[in-house]
Write a protein that holds these residues in place. Structure first.
Motif, PDB file in Angstrom:
ATOM      1  N   ASP A 352       0.815  -1.216   0.000  1.00 42.87           N
ATOM      2  CA  ASP A 352       0.000   0.000   0.000  1.00 42.87           C
ATOM      3  C   ASP A 352       0.847   1.265   0.000  1.00 42.87           C
ATOM      4  N   ASP A 353       2.078   1.185   0.480  1.00 47.47           N
ATOM      5  CA  ASP A 353       2.954   2.355   0.561  1.00 47.47           C
ATOM      6  C   ASP A 353       4.154   2.151  -0.360  1.00 47.47           C
ATOM      7  N   ASP A 356       7.624   1.630   0.991  1.00 51.10           N
ATOM      8  CA  ASP A 356       8.027   0.313   1.498  1.00 51.10           C
ATOM      9  C   ASP A 356       8.604  -0.559   0.390  1.00 51.10           C
ATOM     10  N   ASP A 414       6.161   9.654  -7.206  1.00 50.89           N
ATOM     11  CA  ASP A 414       6.233   8.285  -6.696  1.00 50.89           C
ATOM     12  C   ASP A 414       7.690   7.831  -6.650  1.00 50.89           C
TER      13      ASP A 414
END
Length: 507
Positions: A352-353, A356, A414
């Motif tokens: 989700d991140d 990570d 991102d």
């Protein structure tokens, strides 16, 4: 030593014809004998996926703008998902209109200097493996949504109880595994129809160099015999399919041999070695069908224009056990056994991140550069109603109609984007021996050994590089031209032998 200069964008050249070479290291080469690195993304807009919710599309429409966006990331290949259920919607009836849609996408790719690997995709056999409303499953199983791949008429069992799947594995259901068992057994000629579908596709694209390869079957399921079908029966199917494709190509005036990408079974990471087997009882020392005189480097076919194409999902998906580094080492070992190059047909990280995932992606990128290979990220756009988001009957995903995830939706900041869009050599003279990409700056160093003079390296450099300056040894003056998202750098090698190209960035 050469120094780069800016130039206007020329027309897109005619695509090169790609094949494989085992002269030196196994690698993909173009018609100038250059080593080619294919890096890109999976595109599923032409696949037929089961739709659980009427207002949530299972795929996103595919347009030329998608290919423009893919090219702006520096990518030079797409693994384009095509679907047996749309190629042969009724047994013996093959849809030219669907091939027209595929050809349109291939043309868009060509306009943007992108090659296309046609991927005969399936997940959990096909859309018809779907638990009807009211299905009551055993306590350890769940009602399944359909996925993509085979047409309903080729599906073995659709009785409700047999569609139930393990909650954590779409591949484990009686319907899926029996359908694959029948496929390997060629029950009622099902495998033969699959081969006819490939022949239909191969005849259409037999003369098109923009199609740089055929991926024979996505993530083959072992059916009811794990450890046997993955090895012997999968090899037998490939040994039957590859010659059929070659015959179809040869039947078209000007047709030529397109590179074949072959995958191990979906359970390969839990087996001692991946399949298909290079030896099979009852055949002449190969995994081919009885009576085959397979003698090529792969062991299951005499064809040599092959690429081993596993999916390196280590540290990402549960079935891919081991570290990223172990995944690459295992893929190289298998490719060496087959005598082919290897290519990661799918890979990606999906937490989700994104922060990570970034450290894993850094390691993956380092391995990709170290092994001098390419691959295709999963995936460009993932629609809200894609079965990957739904998973089980009635499980509505937390997204809105018309929205999608995937690489196309990544925001500009991102942390994964600079790694994915880092500099790399698209094609280099002779044999490539080293890639060193500096992600933060966009700089690049490439080493190789040229077998002739008069051939140029073709490099991608991202726009964050600023003002690329090009130098090196045994190279001439470079031409640097701006393209959407970055630069294309062309560097001639001045003599046969070792060379190095250095791209330094002004930032």
């Amino acid at each position: 030593m050469g120094v780069g200069s800016a130039g206007a964008a020329p027309p897109v050249p005619a695509p090169a014809t790609l094949s494989t070479s085992t002269d030196g290291s196994s690698r993909i080469v173009d018609d100038q004998g250059r080593t080619v690195i294919l890096r890109g993304v999976n595109v599923n807009g032409l696949g037929e996926y089961y739709q659980e919710f009427p207002d949530l599309d299972s795929t996103m429409p595919l347009t030329e703008a998608d290919f423009a966006g893919i090219a702006a990331k520096g990518f030079n290949v797409v693994r384009l998902i095509i679907t047996w259920s749309l190629i042969e919607p009724q047994r013996g009836v093959f849809d030219d209109t669907y091939l027209d849609r595929i050809a349109e996408a291939v043309n868009w790719a060509k306009i943007h200097d992108i090659g296309v690997i046609l991927d005969m995709h399936q997940d959990a056999w096909g859309p018809a493996v779907n638990s009807p409303d009211g299905t009551v499953c055993p306590s350890f199983m769940k009602p399944a949504v359909g996925w993509d791949g085979a047409p309903a008429w080729a599906t073995a069992i659709t009785d409700p109880i047999y569609t139930c799947r393990l909650e954590d594995s779409r591949e484990v259901s009686v319907a899926v595994q029996t359908s694959f068992e029948n496929f390997y057994n060629d029950l009622n000629g099902i495998q033969g129809e699959f081969i006819k579908s490939w022949e239909f596709v191969a005849r259409r694209f037999a003369t098109d160099p923009a199609v740089v390869g055929y991926d024979l079957l996505n993530e083959p399921n072992p059916g009811l015999a794990i450890g046997f079908n993955d090895y012997v029966r999968l090899g037998q199917m490939y040994d039957r399919l590859v010659p059929a494709i070659r015959a179809a190509e040869a039947s078209v005036p000007g047709g030529f041999s397109h590179t074949v990408y072959f995958e191990p079974g979906v359970m390969s990471s839990i087996l001692p070695t991946p399949g298909p087997s290079t030896g099979s009882a009852g055949s002449s020392g190969s995994g081919g069908s009885t009576g085959s005189a397979s003698s090529g480097p792969s062991g299951f076919t005499s064809d040599s224009n092959l690429v081993y194409a596993p999916h390196i999902y280590n540290e990402s998906l549960p079935l891919a056990m081991g570290t990223i580094e172990e995944g690459f080492a295992n893929a190289q070992k298998a490719a060496d056994n087959y005598g082919t190059p290897f290519f990661s047909g799918e890979w990606g990280f999906f937490s989700d991140d994104p922060a990570d995932d970034a450290p894993k992606l850094v390691r993956y990128a380092a391995a990709e550069d170290s092994y001098l290979i390419g691959g295709t990220w999963w995936q460009w756009k993932q629609a809200c109603g894609d079965p990957h988001n739904v998973q089980l009957r009635g499980n509505r995903p937390d997204c809105q109609p018309g929205t999608f995830g995937g690489l196309a939706s990544f925001p500009a900041n991102d942390p994964l984007l600079p790694i994915l869009a880092r500099a790399y050599p698209r094609a280099v003279p002779g044999e490539l021996t080293a890639i060193r990409a500096d992600v933060p700056t966009g700089a690049l160093e490439v080493e190789g050994v040229a077998d002739r003079t008069g051939v140029s390296a073709d490099l991608w450099v991202p726009e964050r590089c600023g003002s690329p300056a090009v130098s090196g040894t045994n190279v001439g003056a470079a031409a640097v031209r701006s393209v959407d998202g970055g630069y294309r750098v062309s560097v001639p090698v001045t003599a046969a032998g070792a060379y190095q190209v250095d791209v330094v960035c002004a930032g």
